[in-house]
Write a protein that holds these residues in place. Sequence first.
Motif, PDB file in Angstrom:
ATOM      1  N   TYR A  97       0.891  -1.408  -0.288  1.00 19.62           N
ATOM      2  CA  TYR A  97      -0.271   0.230   0.197  1.00 19.62           C
ATOM      3  C   TYR A  97       0.972   1.165  -0.203  1.00 19.62           C
ATOM      4  O   TYR A  97       0.177   2.545  -0.235  1.00 19.62           O
ATOM      5  CB  TYR A  97      -0.382   0.039   1.353  1.00 19.62           C
ATOM      6  CG  TYR A  97      -0.087   0.745   2.638  1.00 19.62           C
ATOM      7  CD1 TYR A  97       0.299   1.235   3.054  1.00 19.62           C
ATOM      8  CD2 TYR A  97      -0.066  -1.237   3.939  1.00 19.62           C
ATOM      9  CE1 TYR A  97       0.480   1.448   4.256  1.00 19.62           C
ATOM     10  CE2 TYR A  97       0.432  -0.730   4.857  1.00 19.62           C
ATOM     11  CZ  TYR A  97       1.173  -0.106   4.757  1.00 19.62           C
ATOM     12  OH  TYR A  97       1.645  -0.170   6.338  1.00 19.62           O
ATOM     13  N   GLU A  98       2.220   1.265   0.167  1.00 18.44           N
ATOM     14  CA  GLU A  98       2.701   2.071   0.244  1.00 18.44           C
ATOM     15  C   GLU A  98       2.290   3.918  -0.633  1.00 18.44           C
ATOM     16  O   GLU A  98       2.663   4.357  -0.663  1.00 18.44           O
ATOM     17  CB  GLU A  98       4.032   1.786  -0.247  1.00 18.44           C
ATOM     18  CG  GLU A  98       4.378   1.394   1.069  1.00 18.44           C
ATOM     19  CD  GLU A  98       6.770   1.071   1.511  1.00 18.44           C
ATOM     20  OE1 GLU A  98       7.212   1.232   0.849  1.00 18.44           O
ATOM     21  OE2 GLU A  98       6.389   0.025   3.022  1.00 18.44           O
TER      22      GLU A  98
ATOM     23  N   TYR B 122       1.573   6.882  -0.636  1.00 19.14           N
ATOM     24  CA  TYR B 122       1.656   8.584  -0.734  1.00 19.14           C
ATOM     25  C   TYR B 122       0.795   9.120  -2.091  1.00 19.14           C
ATOM     26  O   TYR B 122       0.635  10.477  -1.317  1.00 19.14           O
ATOM     27  CB  TYR B 122       3.150   8.042  -2.387  1.00 19.14           C
ATOM     28  CG  TYR B 122       3.575   9.040  -2.612  1.00 19.14           C
ATOM     29  CD1 TYR B 122       4.212  10.039  -1.290  1.00 19.14           C
ATOM     30  CD2 TYR B 122       3.401   9.320  -3.663  1.00 19.14           C
ATOM     31  CE1 TYR B 122       5.490  11.216  -2.344  1.00 19.14           C
ATOM     32  CE2 TYR B 122       4.048  10.883  -4.064  1.00 19.14           C
ATOM     33  CZ  TYR B 122       4.200  11.773  -3.670  1.00 19.14           C
ATOM     34  OH  TYR B 122       5.889  12.871  -3.645  1.00 19.14           O
ATOM     35  N   LEU B 123       0.272   8.534  -2.142  1.00 19.13           N
ATOM     36  CA  LEU B 123      -1.115   9.643  -2.899  1.00 19.13           C
ATOM     37  C   LEU B 123      -2.456  10.061  -2.154  1.00 19.13           C
ATOM     38  O   LEU B 123      -2.820  11.004  -2.770  1.00 19.13           O
ATOM     39  CB  LEU B 123      -1.548   8.254  -4.146  1.00 19.13           C
ATOM     40  CG  LEU B 123      -2.546   9.194  -5.078  1.00 19.13           C
ATOM     41  CD1 LEU B 123      -2.433  10.271  -6.268  1.00 19.13           C
ATOM     42  CD2 LEU B 123      -3.325   7.731  -6.116  1.00 19.13           C
ATOM     43  N   GLY B 124      -2.249   9.158  -1.398  1.00 16.36           N
ATOM     44  CA  GLY B 124      -3.269   9.707  -0.198  1.00 16.36           C
ATOM     45  C   GLY B 124      -2.987  10.260   0.554  1.00 16.36           C
ATOM     46  O   GLY B 124      -3.641  11.497   0.310  1.00 16.36           O
TER      47      GLY B 124
ATOM     48  N   LEU C 250      -4.767  14.200   0.063  1.00 16.12           N
ATOM     49  CA  LEU C 250      -5.457  14.789   1.361  1.00 16.12           C
ATOM     50  C   LEU C 250      -4.899  16.267   1.424  1.00 16.12           C
ATOM     51  O   LEU C 250      -5.483  16.920   2.574  1.00 16.12           O
ATOM     52  CB  LEU C 250      -4.628  14.521   2.984  1.00 16.12           C
ATOM     53  CG  LEU C 250      -5.502  15.008   4.037  1.00 16.12           C
ATOM     54  CD1 LEU C 250      -6.591  14.631   4.219  1.00 16.12           C
ATOM     55  CD2 LEU C 250      -4.874  13.606   5.274  1.00 16.12           C
ATOM     56  N   ALA C 251      -3.341  16.758   1.735  1.00 18.46           N
ATOM     57  CA  ALA C 251      -2.620  18.312   1.519  1.00 18.46           C
ATOM     58  C   ALA C 251      -3.629  18.820   0.638  1.00 18.46           C
ATOM     59  O   ALA C 251      -3.555  19.953   0.870  1.00 18.46           O
ATOM     60  CB  ALA C 251      -1.179  18.128   1.111  1.00 18.46           C
ATOM     61  N   LEU C 252      -3.796  18.499  -0.464  1.00 15.83           N
ATOM     62  CA  LEU C 252      -4.636  19.339  -1.213  1.00 15.83           C
ATOM     63  C   LEU C 252      -6.225  19.037  -1.275  1.00 15.83           C
ATOM     64  O   LEU C 252      -6.153  20.639  -1.042  1.00 15.83           O
ATOM     65  CB  LEU C 252      -4.906  18.463  -2.622  1.00 15.83           C
ATOM     66  CG  LEU C 252      -5.237  19.043  -4.258  1.00 15.83           C
ATOM     67  CD1 LEU C 252      -4.651  20.581  -4.577  1.00 15.83           C
ATOM     68  CD2 LEU C 252      -5.887  18.262  -5.181  1.00 15.83           C
TER      69      LEU C 252
END
Length: 69
Positions: free
Chosen positions: A41-42, A46-48, A52-54
């Motif tokens: 899931y790494e 990273y994508l998640g 979330l930051a966006l």
Amino acid sequence: MAADQDSPLAALSALIAELPEELRRQALTHSSWTEERAESYERLAYLGDSVLALAVARDLVERFPEVDA
């Protein structure tokens, strides 16, 4: 723990259930359980984190439009 249909847990369970089998396996596999890190899931984490930051940045801009960076 039983979750009613409108709970966040029920919504998360429904989203997980809708994932294709291979993606669900990847999303729930820790890198220590697979020989290929790409099968864990790494990359999805990273994508998640980026998504979330966006979302947080967009929410802050909408809440506080008068603040300059």
